[in-house]
Write a protein that holds these residues in place. Structure first.
Motif, PDB file in Angstrom:
ATOM      1  N   VAL A   7       0.663  15.533  95.659  1.00  0.00           N
ATOM      2  CA  VAL A   7       0.299  15.278  97.059  1.00  0.00           C
ATOM      3  C   VAL A   7       1.294  14.307  97.703  1.00  0.00           C
ATOM      4  CG1 VAL A   7      -1.488  14.239  98.535  1.00  0.00           C
ATOM      5  CG2 VAL A   7      -2.142  15.786  96.675  1.00  0.00           C
ATOM      6  N   ILE A   8       1.906  13.476  96.896  1.00  0.00           N
ATOM      7  CA  ILE A   8       2.830  12.457  97.407  1.00  0.00           C
ATOM      8  C   ILE A   8       3.946  13.060  98.256  1.00  0.00           C
ATOM      9  CG2 ILE A   8       4.537  10.721  96.712  1.00  0.00           C
ATOM     10  CD1 ILE A   8       2.660  10.005  94.385  1.00  0.00           C
ATOM     11  N   PRO A   9       4.612  14.149  97.811  1.00  0.00           N
ATOM     12  CA  PRO A   9       5.674  14.719  98.658  1.00  0.00           C
ATOM     13  C   PRO A   9       5.173  15.245 100.001  1.00  0.00           C
ATOM     14  CG  PRO A   9       5.864  15.524  96.397  1.00  0.00           C
ATOM     15  CD  PRO A   9       4.550  14.817  96.502  1.00  0.00           C
ATOM     16  N   VAL A  10       3.927  15.701 100.032  1.00  0.00           N
ATOM     17  CA  VAL A  10       3.371  16.201 101.293  1.00  0.00           C
ATOM     18  C   VAL A  10       3.256  15.064 102.302  1.00  0.00           C
ATOM     19  CG1 VAL A  10       1.411  17.363 102.363  1.00  0.00           C
ATOM     20  CG2 VAL A  10       2.112  17.993 100.039  1.00  0.00           C
ATOM     21  N   ILE A  11       2.751  13.932 101.843  1.00  0.00           N
ATOM     22  CA  ILE A  11       2.625  12.769 102.726  1.00  0.00           C
ATOM     23  C   ILE A  11       4.003  12.230 103.093  1.00  0.00           C
ATOM     24  CG2 ILE A  11       1.716  10.419 102.895  1.00  0.00           C
ATOM     25  CD1 ILE A  11      -0.593  11.302 101.087  1.00  0.00           C
ATOM     26  N   ARG A  12       4.905  12.214 102.134  1.00  0.00           N
ATOM     27  CA  ARG A  12       6.297  11.801 102.420  1.00  0.00           C
ATOM     28  C   ARG A  12       6.909  12.652 103.531  1.00  0.00           C
ATOM     29  NH1 ARG A  12       9.881  14.111  98.042  1.00  0.00           N
ATOM     30  NH2 ARG A  12       9.449  15.909  99.379  1.00  0.00           N
ATOM     31  N   ASP A  13       6.766  13.964 103.407  1.00  0.00           N
ATOM     32  CA  ASP A  13       7.369  14.863 104.400  1.00  0.00           C
ATOM     33  C   ASP A  13       6.714  14.714 105.772  1.00  0.00           C
ATOM     34  OD1 ASP A  13       9.005  15.745 102.389  1.00  0.00           O
ATOM     35  OD2 ASP A  13       7.956  17.653 102.077  1.00  0.00           O
ATOM     36  N   ALA A  14       5.396  14.472 105.783  1.00  0.00           N
ATOM     37  CA  ALA A  14       4.704  14.284 107.062  1.00  0.00           C
ATOM     38  C   ALA A  14       5.207  13.026 107.763  1.00  0.00           C
ATOM     39  CB  ALA A  14       3.200  14.211 106.834  1.00  0.00           C
ATOM     40  N   LEU A  15       5.406  11.963 107.001  1.00  0.00           N
ATOM     41  CA  LEU A  15       5.938  10.733 107.581  1.00  0.00           C
ATOM     42  C   LEU A  15       7.382  10.924 108.046  1.00  0.00           C
ATOM     43  CD1 LEU A  15       4.533   8.124 105.030  1.00  0.00           C
ATOM     44  CD2 LEU A  15       3.796   8.430 107.397  1.00  0.00           C
ATOM     45  N   SER A  16       8.165  11.629 107.252  1.00  0.00           N
ATOM     46  CA  SER A  16       9.568  11.846 107.599  1.00  0.00           C
ATOM     47  C   SER A  16       9.716  12.690 108.856  1.00  0.00           C
ATOM     48  CB  SER A  16      10.301  12.530 106.430  1.00  0.00           C
ATOM     49  OG  SER A  16      10.314  11.695 105.284  1.00  0.00           O
ATOM     50  N   ALA A  17       8.838  13.691 109.008  1.00  0.00           N
ATOM     51  CA  ALA A  17       8.887  14.530 110.205  1.00  0.00           C
ATOM     52  C   ALA A  17       8.486  13.747 111.449  1.00  0.00           C
ATOM     53  CB  ALA A  17       7.969  15.742 110.028  1.00  0.00           C
ATOM     54  N   THR A  18       7.631  12.751 111.271  1.00  0.00           N
ATOM     55  CA  THR A  18       7.168  11.937 112.390  1.00  0.00           C
ATOM     56  C   THR A  18       8.161  10.852 112.751  1.00  0.00           C
ATOM     57  OG1 THR A  18       4.905  12.329 111.613  1.00  0.00           O
ATOM     58  CG2 THR A  18       5.205  10.594 113.256  1.00  0.00           C
ATOM     59  N   LEU A  19       8.839  10.318 111.747  1.00  0.00           N
ATOM     60  CA  LEU A  19       9.819   9.250 111.951  1.00  0.00           C
ATOM     61  C   LEU A  19      11.096   9.603 111.172  1.00  0.00           C
ATOM     62  CD1 LEU A  19       9.898   6.538 113.465  1.00  0.00           C
ATOM     63  CD2 LEU A  19       9.177   5.418 111.355  1.00  0.00           C
ATOM     64  N   PRO A  20      11.843  10.598 111.632  1.00  0.00           N
ATOM     65  CA  PRO A  20      12.959  11.142 110.846  1.00  0.00           C
ATOM     66  C   PRO A  20      14.083  10.148 110.570  1.00  0.00           C
ATOM     67  CG  PRO A  20      12.910  12.089 113.063  1.00  0.00           C
ATOM     68  CD  PRO A  20      11.629  11.358 112.886  1.00  0.00           C
ATOM     69  N   ASP A  21      14.260   9.158 111.405  1.00  0.00           N
ATOM     70  CA  ASP A  21      15.335   8.194 111.172  1.00  0.00           C
ATOM     71  C   ASP A  21      15.140   7.393 109.889  1.00  0.00           C
ATOM     72  OD1 ASP A  21      16.487   9.046 113.477  1.00  0.00           O
ATOM     73  OD2 ASP A  21      16.040   7.240 114.662  1.00  0.00           O
ATOM     74  N   HIS A  22      13.913   7.417 109.346  1.00  0.00           N
ATOM     75  CA  HIS A  22      13.623   6.636 108.136  1.00  0.00           C
ATOM     76  C   HIS A  22      13.235   7.529 106.954  1.00  0.00           C
ATOM     77  CE1 HIS A  22      13.878   2.725 110.155  1.00  0.00           C
ATOM     78  NE2 HIS A  22      13.284   3.307 111.184  1.00  0.00           N
ATOM     79  N   ALA A  23      13.687   8.762 106.984  1.00  0.00           N
ATOM     80  CA  ALA A  23      13.338   9.702 105.924  1.00  0.00           C
ATOM     81  C   ALA A  23      13.822   9.226 104.558  1.00  0.00           C
ATOM     82  CB  ALA A  23      13.924  11.085 106.236  1.00  0.00           C
ATOM     83  N   GLU A  24      14.987   8.608 104.510  1.00  0.00           N
ATOM     84  CA  GLU A  24      15.516   8.136 103.223  1.00  0.00           C
ATOM     85  C   GLU A  24      14.628   7.035 102.650  1.00  0.00           C
ATOM     86  OE1 GLU A  24      19.580   7.028 103.394  1.00  0.00           O
ATOM     87  OE2 GLU A  24      20.290   9.047 103.943  1.00  0.00           O
ATOM     88  N   THR A  25      14.145   6.161 103.498  1.00  0.00           N
ATOM     89  CA  THR A  25      13.248   5.096 103.044  1.00  0.00           C
ATOM     90  C   THR A  25      11.954   5.685 102.496  1.00  0.00           C
ATOM     91  OG1 THR A  25      14.141   3.514 104.633  1.00  0.00           O
ATOM     92  CG2 THR A  25      11.949   3.051 103.743  1.00  0.00           C
ATOM     93  N   PHE A  26      11.394   6.644 103.224  1.00  0.00           N
ATOM     94  CA  PHE A  26      10.163   7.279 102.766  1.00  0.00           C
ATOM     95  C   PHE A  26      10.391   7.992 101.426  1.00  0.00           C
ATOM     96  CE2 PHE A  26       9.134   7.722 107.532  1.00  0.00           C
ATOM     97  CZ  PHE A  26       8.533   6.476 107.549  1.00  0.00           C
ATOM     98  N   ALA A  27      11.531   8.629 101.273  1.00  0.00           N
ATOM     99  CA  ALA A  27      11.822   9.344 100.030  1.00  0.00           C
ATOM    100  C   ALA A  27      11.921   8.381  98.846  1.00  0.00           C
ATOM    101  CB  ALA A  27      13.118  10.135 100.173  1.00  0.00           C
ATOM    102  N   ALA A  28      12.589   7.250  99.052  1.00  0.00           N
ATOM    103  CA  ALA A  28      12.722   6.261  97.973  1.00  0.00           C
ATOM    104  C   ALA A  28      11.368   5.660  97.614  1.00  0.00           C
ATOM    105  CB  ALA A  28      13.701   5.167  98.395  1.00  0.00           C
ATOM    106  N   ASN A  29      10.576   5.324  98.627  1.00  0.00           N
ATOM    107  CA  ASN A  29       9.255   4.759  98.361  1.00  0.00           C
ATOM    108  C   ASN A  29       8.352   5.758  97.653  1.00  0.00           C
ATOM    109  OD1 ASN A  29      10.091   2.464  99.672  1.00  0.00           O
ATOM    110  ND2 ASN A  29       8.941   2.845 101.556  1.00  0.00           N
ATOM    111  N   ALA A  30       8.439   7.014  98.065  1.00  0.00           N
ATOM    112  CA  ALA A  30       7.606   8.047  97.450  1.00  0.00           C
ATOM    113  C   ALA A  30       7.963   8.232  95.979  1.00  0.00           C
ATOM    114  CB  ALA A  30       7.771   9.369  98.203  1.00  0.00           C
ATOM    115  N   GLU A  31       9.231   8.225  95.671  1.00  0.00           N
ATOM    116  CA  GLU A  31       9.649   8.404  94.283  1.00  0.00           C
ATOM    117  C   GLU A  31       9.211   7.224  93.423  1.00  0.00           C
ATOM    118  OE1 GLU A  31      10.890  10.246  90.997  1.00  0.00           O
ATOM    119  OE2 GLU A  31      10.731  11.099  93.016  1.00  0.00           O
ATOM    120  N   SER A  32       9.299   6.020  93.977  1.00  0.00           N
ATOM    121  CA  SER A  32       8.857   4.835  93.245  1.00  0.00           C
ATOM    122  C   SER A  32       7.361   4.895  92.973  1.00  0.00           C
ATOM    123  CB  SER A  32       9.196   3.575  94.055  1.00  0.00           C
ATOM    124  OG  SER A  32       8.702   2.416  93.417  1.00  0.00           O
TER     125      SER A  32
END
Length: 320
Positions: A141-166
């Motif tokens: 489920v984590i990647p789904v929430i990551r992608d939803a946040l990234s689509a909403t705030l795309p300038d911070h997609a890399e941050t969301f990806a790193a946090n999600a992986e951690s």
């Protein structure tokens, strides 16, 4: 707080409140999540970039929850709305489907592979929603929430990806603890009796026979025949511990204990488990990882297995 049933509003008035489109920006975004498990996961992934509001707090049963007028106001102001799906929020499902046509709304568990889901015995073409009980499932489920946040705030997609992986690494490590701890429970004791069928994924993953007094939804009634059958099972199989749940009345569990006692068999409460809601906000048990640590540790120790009294993290608020 007294609830006002949104579904009692007229259709036009209700949808007028949700007509506002989602707003994306490069600043902090507001996120509304239905359950504590979703809210905590979104907070771990979003960090300081998100402001999270969870609709359902400790002890709240999502199966029968109805959105309040206050909830509607929060939802219409949110940049992103996250709900579970899989018929967990049964009383709100129609509302979210309608809202999804107009706003930024994501059902985080609906996309899980169907071969990983357990069928729902009470409803055709629906599935048991309690996937958070197994960390390896919640990790999907984590990647789904990551992608939803990234689509909403795309300038911070890399941050969301790193946090999600951690966070995913931590969740999978908690899954390793769950598997190792529960494996120490003797074979004859691997029976989990709870207030409702919230632990079927847990049982399937870790080798338990699960018996819930009520069905998957707490909206189902526990009949006298069901309680009588479970009492006989407790007595015949000499099962010595049953578990209450933080978001479900303990009335039926007490009836089991009293019924077994009437037949000369002593059954104790093995502890309180978090099923559909987490613990108090701000505590370890009020986080997803703490919820799972608590449940695994409580079940393992109550059924004769070996687990640290304060959990794998040493953070549980009281020794079990």
């Amino acid at each position: 707080m007294q609830r006002r049933d949104f579904m009692a509003m007229s259709g036009a008035a209700a949808m007028a409140l949700v007509a506002m489109p989602a707003r994306a920006s490069t600043g902090q975004i507001s996120v509304v999540a239905t359950t504590g498990m979703i809210a905590d996961t979104a907070a771990r992934i979003g960090g300081d970039l998100v402001k999270i509001r969870g609709l359902m707090g400790p002890g709240v049963d999502p199966h029968g929850y109805r959105q309040t007028r206050t909830d509607i106001v929060a939802i219409t102001k949110a940049d992103l709305v996250l709900w579970h799906g899989l018929y967990l929020e049964a009383q709100m499902e129609d509302f979210f489907h309608k809202l999804g046509k107009r706003g930024n709304v994501v059902a985080v568990a609906e996309g899980l592979p169907r071969d990983k889901l357990l069928s729902h015995p009470d409803y055709d073409d629906k599935f048991d929603p309690h996937v958070w009980m197994v960390p390896t499932l919640w990790a999907d489920v984590i990647p789904v929430i990551r992608d939803a946040l990234s689509a909403t705030l795309p300038d911070h997609a890399e941050t969301f990806a790193a946090n999600a992986e951690s966070f995913r690494t931590e969740v999978l490590a908690m899954g390793d603890y769950a598997a190792a701890a529960t494996a120490t429970i003797p074979t004859e004791s691997r029976v989990l009796v709870t207030a409702h069928d919230a632990f079927s994924y847990f049982g399937a993953a870790y080798g338990f026979e699960v018996m819930g007094i009520q069905g998957i939804s707490t909206e189902s009634e526990a009949g006298l025949n069901r309680i009588g059958t479970l009492v006989n099972t407790l007595v015949e199989r000499r099962i010595g511990a049953v578990f209450v749940e933080s978001s479900v009345s303990d009335r039926n569990i007490r009836a089991l204990i009293e019924g077994a006692a009437a037949q000369g068999h002593t059954v104790s409460i093995g502890g309180e488990l978090f099923s559909d809601a987490m613990g108090t906000p701000g505590t370890y048990e009020g986080s997803y990882l703490g919820m799972i640590d608590h449940n695994v540790t409580t079940i393992t120790r109550a059924l004769g297995g070996e687990a640290p009294a304060q959990g794998v993290s040493g953070k549980l608020s009281a020794g079990l």
